[in-house]
Design a protein around this motif. Structure first.
Motif, mmCIF file in Angstrom:
data_model
loop_
_atom_site.group_PDB
_atom_site.id
_atom_site.type_symbol
_atom_site.label_atom_id
_atom_site.label_comp_id
_atom_site.label_asym_id
_atom_site.label_seq_id
_atom_site.Cartn_x
_atom_site.Cartn_y
_atom_site.Cartn_z
ATOM 1 N N MET A 88 9.795 -22.295 17.091
ATOM 2 C CA MET A 88 9.588 -20.888 16.757
ATOM 3 C C MET A 88 8.236 -20.407 17.274
ATOM 4 S SD MET A 88 11.919 -19.085 14.949
ATOM 5 C CE MET A 88 11.089 -18.043 13.743
ATOM 6 N N HIS A 89 7.228 -21.244 17.179
ATOM 7 C CA HIS A 89 5.897 -20.885 17.675
ATOM 8 C C HIS A 89 5.924 -20.687 19.186
ATOM 9 C CE1 HIS A 89 1.517 -20.936 18.122
ATOM 10 N NE2 HIS A 89 1.691 -21.831 19.086
ATOM 11 N N ILE A 90 6.609 -21.581 19.882
ATOM 12 C CA ILE A 90 6.653 -21.507 21.342
ATOM 13 C C ILE A 90 7.414 -20.275 21.822
ATOM 14 C CG2 ILE A 90 7.584 -22.662 23.405
ATOM 15 C CD1 ILE A 90 6.987 -25.332 21.970
ATOM 16 N N PHE A 91 8.498 -19.950 21.156
ATOM 17 C CA PHE A 91 9.355 -18.878 21.639
ATOM 18 C C PHE A 91 9.030 -17.519 21.050
ATOM 19 C CE2 PHE A 91 11.536 -22.339 23.381
ATOM 20 C CZ PHE A 91 12.472 -21.881 24.288
ATOM 21 N N LEU A 92 8.552 -17.507 19.804
ATOM 22 C CA LEU A 92 8.368 -16.227 19.131
ATOM 23 C C LEU A 92 6.978 -16.035 18.526
ATOM 24 C CD1 LEU A 92 11.789 -16.074 17.239
ATOM 25 C CD2 LEU A 92 11.146 -14.737 19.245
ATOM 26 N N LYS B 7 1.504 -13.810 24.488
ATOM 27 C CA LYS B 7 2.538 -14.038 25.487
ATOM 28 C C LYS B 7 3.357 -15.246 25.067
ATOM 29 C CE LYS B 7 2.127 -11.095 28.990
ATOM 30 N NZ LYS B 7 3.263 -10.370 29.570
ATOM 31 N N ASP B 8 4.650 -15.064 24.877
ATOM 32 C CA ASP B 8 5.517 -16.171 24.516
ATOM 33 C C ASP B 8 6.842 -15.983 25.234
ATOM 34 O OD1 ASP B 8 6.777 -14.128 23.100
ATOM 35 O OD2 ASP B 8 5.899 -14.704 21.186
ATOM 36 N N MET B 9 7.819 -16.793 24.866
ATOM 37 C CA MET B 9 9.109 -16.715 25.543
ATOM 38 C C MET B 9 9.781 -15.363 25.346
ATOM 39 S SD MET B 9 11.399 -18.206 27.404
ATOM 40 C CE MET B 9 11.247 -19.967 27.327
#
Length: 493
Positions: free
Chosen positions: A196-200, A267-269
């Protein structure tokens, strides 16, 4: 006398009728699918059995994987038709060919000219037709280039290693104070927080708990028969997907509003998916973004959580391997400069023995037991024909448990990887070819960081070490590994 004779004749006719009906049912799939082929195609089909109408071989599959011996399903083909490595069957609603040997598996996974994705209806509907399971080869290449960057490669892993380690340390400390826990459930929450941290860029507890709960229901339907009736796994999974889509829709809308008002700087996915354009300047619509998120968030936490659990269990059950892995981690810490805080990517790459532990766990568990392709045209493999339009099931599990490739294959033994390089197609935990799992490096990093801290500071005490294993949708103890996480300095209760 005449009455008895009449009854006898009637009984005989009923028996003949039943036998005729059984023959028709048994040969219905043959008539529907094989008689449509020309003589040469029929003659060169792999050996096998298309089973009963509509359900084909699915009852046998489900019966085996709900038992204590899931491999009995493929064993029945091998026992009846020999070790040909390729068999015809009727699976998930389609005439299919199952491949179970390294070279045919490699061929199917890497030949994009002859094979395309062929996932079952349930998988496409639940994961999303606009995700990687449903989009075209060209669209897949474009979106893979975009979405793989944040989860693989040196720069991405260096960026997330600190965040992963911080959460692992915090989670282990918390679990050690909770007493009895479902170890797998807690691991899945941990890996879900990371993805979740990586994508959102999100750590909202209510959102994470709501999503993770629905994903659990969703996954039970992905490998089920697509029967949309109350009580069936697929019916429940469709409801879960609807809830997931609604949550993601609100997240997408909120992010769009933030970007328009310029109050969001990270900036994330999600940002990448909102901004990407094709060569004609077309951006992804909401459905495409949501399906990509749904797929990545699912794959990005399920496999890591399950494999971490099994690696921990296997090490705890095999003290010789645990001690060797622990000594390696102690040596890494001992060599660390005094000013260094936390793990580095260089140290991760020095974990040679732990890497073997992870590979052995991936082999033995085979988190994804099969992937699906479809023949674009007639294809010849090992002297057999796979007809155009038939599904191809690459059966990883049989490859990974083949005693001719891995002696004593059901034994956990990291030393089997000493000096061993598997041949192409014989080790496929993340697939192969252009559709190789894009998060494989991130998954291994997460597992290694967890095991590093677990080995140095904790031990696992399972409350039901002999409990049975459930194999669908993924292998897990039926109690979700009910256990206590103990600090090494703490005596046993």
């Amino acid at each position: 006398m005449e009455f008895a004779s009449s009854v006898s004749s009637a009984s005989f006719l009923i028996l003949v009728a039943l036998m005729a009906l059984a023959w028709l049912l048994k040969h219905a799939n043959w008539y529907l699918y094989e008689t449509q082929l020309d003589e040469e195609q029929r003659r060169s089909l792999p050996p096998g059995d298309l089973g009963w109408p509509f359900i084909g071989n699915m009852w046998s599959f489900l019966r085996a994987f709900k038992s204590s011996d899931p491999d009995s399903f493929m064993s029945s083909f091998i026992n009846r038709f020999g070790r040909t490595g390729i068999y015809k069957a009727f699976m998930f609603g389609s005439p299919s060919v199952i491949v179970t040997m390294p070279e045919p598996c490699r061929r199917v996974l890497t030949d994009d000219e002859k094979f395309e994705p062929g996932w079952p209806v349930a998988t496409e509907e639940l994961i999303g037709k606009k995700s990687f399971v449903g989009i075209s080869y060209e669209e897949h290449k474009r979106l893979r280039r975009l979405t793989a960057a944040p989860v693989n490669g040196h720069e991405a892993l260096s960026l997330y290693i600190g965040y992963i380690e911080e959460n692992v340390i915090s989670a282990l400390d918390k679990w050690s104070k909770m007493g009895q826990i479902e170890f797998l459930t807690q691991l899945r929450k941990l890996t879900f927080r990371i993805i979740m941290h990586i994508f959102l860029s999100s750590e909202s507890e209510p959102v994470m708990e709501a999503l993770e709960r629905e994903y659990t229901t969703l996954n039970h339907g992905v490998r089920a028969m697509a029967i949309n009736l109350p009580g069936f796994a697929y019916h429940k999974a469709l409801k879960a997907r609807k809830k997931l889509v609604a949550i993601f829709q609100s997240i997408v809308e909120e992010r769009r509003n933030q970007k328009e008002t310029k109050v969001y700087a990270k900036k994330d996915m999600m940002d990448a998916l909102l901004e990407v354009e094709d060569k004609n300047g077309r951006k992804l619509n909401d459905e495409e973004i949501i399906d990509m998120l749904l797929m990545y968030l699912n794959a990005g936490h399920e496999s890591s959580g399950h494999v971490t659990m099994w690696a921990t269990i296997f090490l705890q059950e095999n003290q010789e391997f645990l001690q060797k892995a622990k000594e390696e981690q102690e040596e890494i810490v001992k060599k660390r400069p005094p000013a260094q805080k936390g793990l580095t990517l260089k140290e991760f790459r020095q974990m040679e023995y732990l890497s073997k532990v992870i590979d052995e766990t991936l082999r033995l568990i085979t988190f994804s037991l099969v992937v699906f392709r479809k023949a674009k045209s007639d294809v010849r493999i090992n002297g057999y024909t796979i007809p155009q339009g038939w599904k191809v099931l690459v059966w990883f599990r049989t490859v990974h448990l083949d005693p001719e490739i891995y002696p004593n294959p059901k034994k956990f033994d990291p030393s089997r990887w000493d000096g061993y390089t598997p041949k192409a197609g014989s080790f496929l935990p993340f697939g192969a070819g252009s559709r190789l799992c894009p998060g494989n490096d991130l998954a291994k990093l997460e597992i290694a960081i967890f095991l590093h801290h677990f080995l140095l500071n904790y031990r696992l005490e399972r409350l039901n070490p002999e409990c049975a294993t459930r194999y669908l949708p993924h292998a897990r103890p039926i109690d979700n590994c009910l256990a206590r996480v103990r600090p090494l300095s703490s005596p046993s209760a």
